[in-house]
Write an enzyme that holds these catalytic residues in place. Sequence first.
Site, PDB file in Angstrom:
ATOM      1  N   SER A  26       4.974  -6.436  -2.134  1.00  0.00           N
ATOM      2  CA  SER A  26       4.794  -6.783  -0.669  1.00  0.00           C
ATOM      3  C   SER A  26       5.351  -8.121  -0.454  1.00  0.00           C
ATOM      4  O   SER A  26       4.888  -8.916  -0.937  1.00  0.00           O
ATOM      5  CB  SER A  26       3.533  -6.487  -0.638  1.00  0.00           C
ATOM      6  OG  SER A  26       3.005  -6.778   0.761  1.00  0.00           O
ATOM      7  N   CYS A  82      -9.793  -6.831   2.384  1.00  0.00           N
ATOM      8  CA  CYS A  82      -9.931  -5.345   2.507  1.00  0.00           C
ATOM      9  C   CYS A  82     -11.352  -4.904   2.559  1.00  0.00           C
ATOM     10  O   CYS A  82     -11.848  -3.844   3.022  1.00  0.00           O
ATOM     11  CB  CYS A  82      -9.167  -4.641   1.616  1.00  0.00           C
ATOM     12  SG  CYS A  82      -7.521  -5.287   1.091  1.00  0.00           S
ATOM     13  N   HIS A 119       4.738 -10.149   2.354  1.00  0.00           N
ATOM     14  CA  HIS A 119       3.693 -10.974   3.117  1.00  0.00           C
ATOM     15  C   HIS A 119       2.890 -11.742   1.896  1.00  0.00           C
ATOM     16  O   HIS A 119       2.237 -12.748   2.377  1.00  0.00           O
ATOM     17  CB  HIS A 119       2.800 -10.318   4.018  1.00  0.00           C
ATOM     18  CG  HIS A 119       1.792  -9.531   3.633  1.00  0.00           C
ATOM     19  ND1 HIS A 119       0.422  -9.960   3.536  1.00  0.00           N
ATOM     20  CD2 HIS A 119       1.778  -8.074   3.120  1.00  0.00           C
ATOM     21  CE1 HIS A 119      -0.346  -9.042   3.180  1.00  0.00           C
ATOM     22  NE2 HIS A 119       0.474  -8.102   3.010  1.00  0.00           N
ATOM     23  N   THR A 165      13.957   4.638  10.955  1.00  0.00           N
ATOM     24  CA  THR A 165      14.903   3.476  11.228  1.00  0.00           C
ATOM     25  C   THR A 165      14.293   2.115  10.398  1.00  0.00           C
ATOM     26  O   THR A 165      13.189   1.762  10.483  1.00  0.00           O
ATOM     27  CB  THR A 165      15.114   3.028  12.492  1.00  0.00           C
ATOM     28  OG1 THR A 165      15.617   4.052  13.244  1.00  0.00           O
ATOM     29  CG2 THR A 165      15.891   1.953  12.746  1.00  0.00           C
ATOM     30  N   SER A 215       0.900  -1.103   0.169  1.00  0.00           N
ATOM     31  CA  SER A 215       0.008   0.088   0.077  1.00  0.00           C
ATOM     32  C   SER A 215       0.865   1.199  -0.021  1.00  0.00           C
ATOM     33  O   SER A 215       0.837   2.224  -0.706  1.00  0.00           O
ATOM     34  CB  SER A 215      -0.910   0.091   1.120  1.00  0.00           C
ATOM     35  OG  SER A 215      -1.698  -1.097   1.077  1.00  0.00           O
TER      36      SER A 215
END
Length: 395
Positions: A199, A324, A201, A237, A71
Amino acid sequence: MFIYADNAATTKMSRAAIEAMTPYLTEVYGNPSSLYALGQRAKDGLEDARERIARLIGAEPREILFTSGGSEADNQAILSATAIGAKTGRRHIVSDTIEHHAVLHTLKKLEREGFEVTLVPVTPEGLVEPEAVEQAIRPDTCLVTVMTANNEIGTIQPVERIGEICRARGVLFHTDAVQAVGHLPLDVRKLNADMLSASAHKFHGPKGVGFLWARRGVALTSLIEGGAQERGKRAGTENVAGIVATAAALEEAVEGIDAVTKRLTPLRDRLIAGLSKIPHAALNGDPVRRAPSNVNFCFEGIEGEALLLLLDDRGIAASSGSACTSGSLDPSHVLLAIGRPHGVAHGSLRLSLGEDATEEQVDYMIRTVGEVVAYLRGFSPVWRDLVEGKAEFVL
Ligand SMILES: *Cc1c(COP(=O)(O)O)cnc(C)c1O
């Protein structure tokens, strides 16, 4: 029996990814921006991961920017291209009706800020036609964004051809390749793209990590202000352990693409053939230009939500449309865009296979979905009206 058939929503982390990240959670916990050895070891891990990921997609390491996921990468790609366009008064964007909400909602926001958006329609199979994209491009178009493979119906888009058109017209081209990276053979140079989102995952890496590839020369806009990490284009970070795990997961996924495709394609087609025997059911998406793991059906006269709950009871984790949109009553925008009427779009089921799916599991899914659909139709008033001829079957 438990079958996880929702791999388009997320995947289980691979052993290789967990093993790769563990040292960075335990011993090598330094901040990669720190100058002492512990920090530099973290930095080495980070930069090694960047190089490996770049190599796997045909990019240069400096072209990879790590993000919190697909995203964020989509948002940054689109907002960067439109910032570049706005400098020369180009405020028009071309996309299509079946993009992920990370793209569509970003475009909506830009519309409120004065950009114009053309969403080209897709074919009933969910294909974005390159000619339609070409016709939509105007002299003030600054960006074309079309996904590589659709997350709901699995359709694989002709992105190379679309990229070629964009290049010829001098328009930046971004592709949301979240469902493609690690699953389909992919080389960013051949794609003729300028930017690509991925992405972790979705390919057995950790959640909350992703990356944006941006061709050298494309000036990115930072979405997060702060330190100078990621060449000043993404403060904060770095998620070192997650990024190292992403590289390990992607290496394994890319290495396995050919074998997995060969194994899954016949299983997918067996599942499609089996579910097609259910009366008044129809496959969504293209039967051939399709991700090897994706099966998506509409069943007339039932509610997708009820189907999912009963399948869960019988050991099948599946989804209707995308994770979603579940929880909202709106049917999937993708199913509406391919021409499914509201009522039919509500009765949808997506089964996305894992690499380890078996024929036995596929046959169990065919049998169980058939039984559950018949059971639900048994007390569905919508189904009764259809059977009694008070309403007309669409499928
Ligand atoms: C999952 C997905 C995203 C969002 O990725 P996150 O890492 O979950 O933010 C974007 N686009 C597509 C096509 C997806 O499948």
